[in-house]
Design a protein around this motif. Structure first.
Motif, PDB file in Angstrom:
ATOM      1  N   VAL A 225       0.904  -1.018   0.206  1.00  0.00           N
ATOM      2  CA  VAL A 225       0.331   0.135  -0.110  1.00  0.00           C
ATOM      3  C   VAL A 225       0.851   1.624   0.156  1.00  0.00           C
ATOM      4  CG1 VAL A 225      -1.457   1.398   1.435  1.00  0.00           C
ATOM      5  CG2 VAL A 225      -2.207  -0.701   1.139  1.00  0.00           C
ATOM      6  N   LEU A 226       2.025   1.485   0.897  1.00  0.00           N
ATOM      7  CA  LEU A 226       2.474   2.624   0.938  1.00  0.00           C
ATOM      8  C   LEU A 226       3.032   2.769  -0.769  1.00  0.00           C
ATOM      9  CD1 LEU A 226       5.046   4.045   4.133  1.00  0.00           C
ATOM     10  CD2 LEU A 226       6.109   3.472   1.797  1.00  0.00           C
TER      11      LEU A 226
ATOM     12  N   ALA B 165      12.833   5.727   2.879  1.00  0.00           N
ATOM     13  CA  ALA B 165      13.536   4.472   4.227  1.00  0.00           C
ATOM     14  C   ALA B 165      12.525   4.484   5.067  1.00  0.00           C
ATOM     15  CB  ALA B 165      14.579   5.983   4.349  1.00  0.00           C
ATOM     16  N   CYS B 166      13.274   4.019   6.009  1.00  0.00           N
ATOM     17  CA  CYS B 166      12.566   2.737   7.099  1.00  0.00           C
ATOM     18  C   CYS B 166      13.637   2.497   7.571  1.00  0.00           C
ATOM     19  CB  CYS B 166      11.775   1.899   6.768  1.00  0.00           C
ATOM     20  SG  CYS B 166      12.408   0.187   6.552  1.00  0.00           S
ATOM     21  N   ALA B 167      13.696   2.378   9.482  1.00  0.00           N
ATOM     22  CA  ALA B 167      14.325   1.803  10.369  1.00  0.00           C
ATOM     23  C   ALA B 167      13.066   0.641  10.481  1.00  0.00           C
ATOM     24  CB  ALA B 167      13.947   2.669  11.651  1.00  0.00           C
TER      25      ALA B 167
ATOM     26  N   ASP C 140      12.092  -7.412   9.341  1.00  0.00           N
ATOM     27  CA  ASP C 140      11.735  -7.795   8.177  1.00  0.00           C
ATOM     28  C   ASP C 140      10.734  -6.289   7.443  1.00  0.00           C
ATOM     29  OD1 ASP C 140      11.547 -10.374   8.772  1.00  0.00           O
ATOM     30  OD2 ASP C 140      10.075 -10.304  10.141  1.00  0.00           O
ATOM     31  N   THR C 141      10.158  -5.059   8.166  1.00  0.00           N
ATOM     32  CA  THR C 141       9.813  -4.446   7.235  1.00  0.00           C
ATOM     33  C   THR C 141      10.721  -3.644   6.279  1.00  0.00           C
ATOM     34  OG1 THR C 141       9.024  -3.015   9.581  1.00  0.00           O
ATOM     35  CG2 THR C 141       9.061  -1.805   7.266  1.00  0.00           C
TER      36      THR C 141
ATOM     37  N   LEU D 208       9.372   8.633   4.912  1.00  0.00           N
ATOM     38  CA  LEU D 208       9.080   7.381   5.310  1.00  0.00           C
ATOM     39  C   LEU D 208       8.467   6.490   5.728  1.00  0.00           C
ATOM     40  CD1 LEU D 208      10.316   6.961   8.979  1.00  0.00           C
ATOM     41  CD2 LEU D 208       9.066   8.398   9.967  1.00  0.00           C
ATOM     42  N   ALA D 209       8.808   5.607   5.956  1.00  0.00           N
ATOM     43  CA  ALA D 209       8.057   3.733   5.420  1.00  0.00           C
ATOM     44  C   ALA D 209       7.497   3.369   7.137  1.00  0.00           C
ATOM     45  CB  ALA D 209       8.101   3.254   4.592  1.00  0.00           C
TER      46      ALA D 209
END
Ligand SMILES: *Cc1c(COP(=O)(O)O)cnc(C)c1O
Length: 437
Positions: A127-128, A146-148, A152-153, A217-218
């Motif tokens: 979705v994102l 980007a994500c922290a 798994d993310t 930001l994810a």
């Protein structure tokens, strides 16, 4: 007719979905707020037949468990902008033997980790990344996503971004995730940043970096991900003949997934597809239990903790971002929060493997909590239960191999199945078999 917008959960401020915004005026989380009254223009039976027909078709969006419910997810997203890896429609494992052992009416395990990158994170990420893809097509300046992550993310983000041709950046706590989790973003071409800190430390830095809106930001404070994950509830309801079990058990870390599960149930109630509320159980590891502690204090407030090392590494989180939504979920759904030790989660995972599952440690946390609550009679023998399995066991092979070899620190492996190391001789084989079959 169907539309949605971002809305602050603390205030009344709203924003179009095309805006890059993660928090409301007063700093509260946002949620995707649907025009639910428009949903009522279709009767429950019309919704059921629409979703039933899509299940039978092969259109790319319909093959996705998420996008087959697109009116309820991102109603205004053009279908051609969807970035999908056929997420969702995961198996519902009938664990009747375990149900019998613990004397409950029924037990199913929803294998959300049987997915492209091996965890439920795919459901939110489709979705994102689809929305970002849509924005980029409409000339919004986004250079990367980007994500922290506790593993798994970042795997999900990198796969979906690679599919869409969008650059991705992942912030990982150095040395705190499994090899399988680390290799995925490397393989999919992400910029991989291993930071000498824990997840909460990575989260802080990624928020600073994404203050510049050209880096998107994810993390699950981004409420778009919740919209994908909430379809777990829709899918369960559909495959159970438009009903839900008495109890849903889910492992919680950052608490996005339990918030999503609850939002999905809210939607089902409002669509008239169910009329009975299930109960929600959130399971945490003792070593990272801020939500459990807050529950025990009647949710006075969240006291962030320094998360200790846990085998359930994806939920080693001390300051959960989605706390306010999760608190609401527990309150709305007559919920319980339980915690389990490292011993309990390890035994629970491998006990369940004996009937053909292949549980990751987080699924072990959920199962361990179920076993405990059943013993305390907080779940009764006439109740049906579904456990949400969040990742594929193959992502956590070290955990499983070490358990069977009795090599997990401080854990005695009650359900270990030892390898028979024997000479290459038929007699030696016969000797072993004599004792066991
Ligand atoms: C992310 C994750 C969780 C926790 O989900 P939250 O939304 O952070 O509560 C649990 N298990 C696995 C395998 C995960 O990757």
């Amino acid at each position: 007719m169907f539309y949605a917008e971002f809305k602050s959960i603390g205030g009344e401020d709203t924003y179009p979905l095309s805006q890059i915004v993660y928090k409301g005026n007063d700093g509260s989380l946002l949620e995707v707020n649907h025009n639910r009254s428009a949903w009522k223009t279709r009767s429950p039976n019309e919704w059921k037949s629409l979703f039933g027909n899509r299940r039978a078709g092969f259109a790319p969006a319909d093959l996705s468990g998420v996008w087959s419910k697109r009116e309820l997810v991102l109603p205004e997203l053009p279908v051609e902008d969807i970035v999908t890896l056929q997420e969702g429609w995961t198996p519902l494992f009938n664990a009747q033997k375990l149900a019998k052992e613990i004397d409950i009416k029924s037990l199913h395990v929803k294998l959300c980790g049987n997915s492209h990158t091996g965890s439920f994170k795919d459901l939110g990420m489709t979705v994102l990344v689809s929305q970002v893809n849509h924005l980029i097509k409409n000339k919004v300046n986004i250079k990367a996503v980007a994500c922290a992550s506790t593993g798994d993310t970042s795997a999900a983000l990198s796969a979906y971004c690679a599919k869409a041709g969008i650059p991705s950046i992942v912030f990982l706590p150095s040395g705190k995730i499994s090899v399988a989790q680390l290799v995925q973003p490397i393989s999919n071409g992400s910029i991989v940043l291993a930071l000498d800190t824990d997840f909460d430390g990575c989260m802080k830095i990624v928020q600073e970096v994404t203050a510049d809106k050209s880096i998107y930001l994810a993390n699950s404070m981004n409420s778009l991900r919740i919209e994908g994950q909430k379809t777990i509830s829709y899918e369960l309801c559909q495959e159970l003949g438009w009903s839900l079990p008495d109890v849903l058990v889910i492992p919680g870390g950052n608490l996005g997934n339990v918030s999503a599960l609850a939002k999905g149930i809210d939607d089902l109630l409002s669509l008239g597809l169910i009329d009975k509320k299930p109960r929600i159980v959130v399971a945490q590891a003792e070593n990272a239990n801020p939500f459990y502690c807050a529950y025990k204090r009647n949710f006075d407030k969240l006291e962030p903790v320094q998360a200790q090392k846990t085998l359930a590494s994806a939920i080693q989180i001390g300051n959960p971002v989605s706390y306010p939504k999760a608190e609401q979920a527990i309150k709305n759904y007559n919920g319980i929060v339980e915690q389990v030790s490292e011993q309990e989660l390890s035994d629970a995972a491998h006990r369940a493997d004996k009937i053909g599952l292949y549980c990751c440690p987080h699924t072990g946390v959920a199962l361990g909590a179920l076993f405990k609550l059943r013993e305390k009679c907080c779940i009764s023998s006439d109740e049906s239960v579904i456990v949400i399995s969040t990742a594929h066991g193959l992502k956590f092979s070290e955990f499983k191999a070490d358990y069977h070899e009795q090599k997990l620190n401080g854990i005695s492996s009650k359900y270990a199945n030892a390898i028979h190391n024997i000479p290459a001789k038929a007699e030696a084989v016969m000797d072993v078999l004599k004792g066991v079959i």
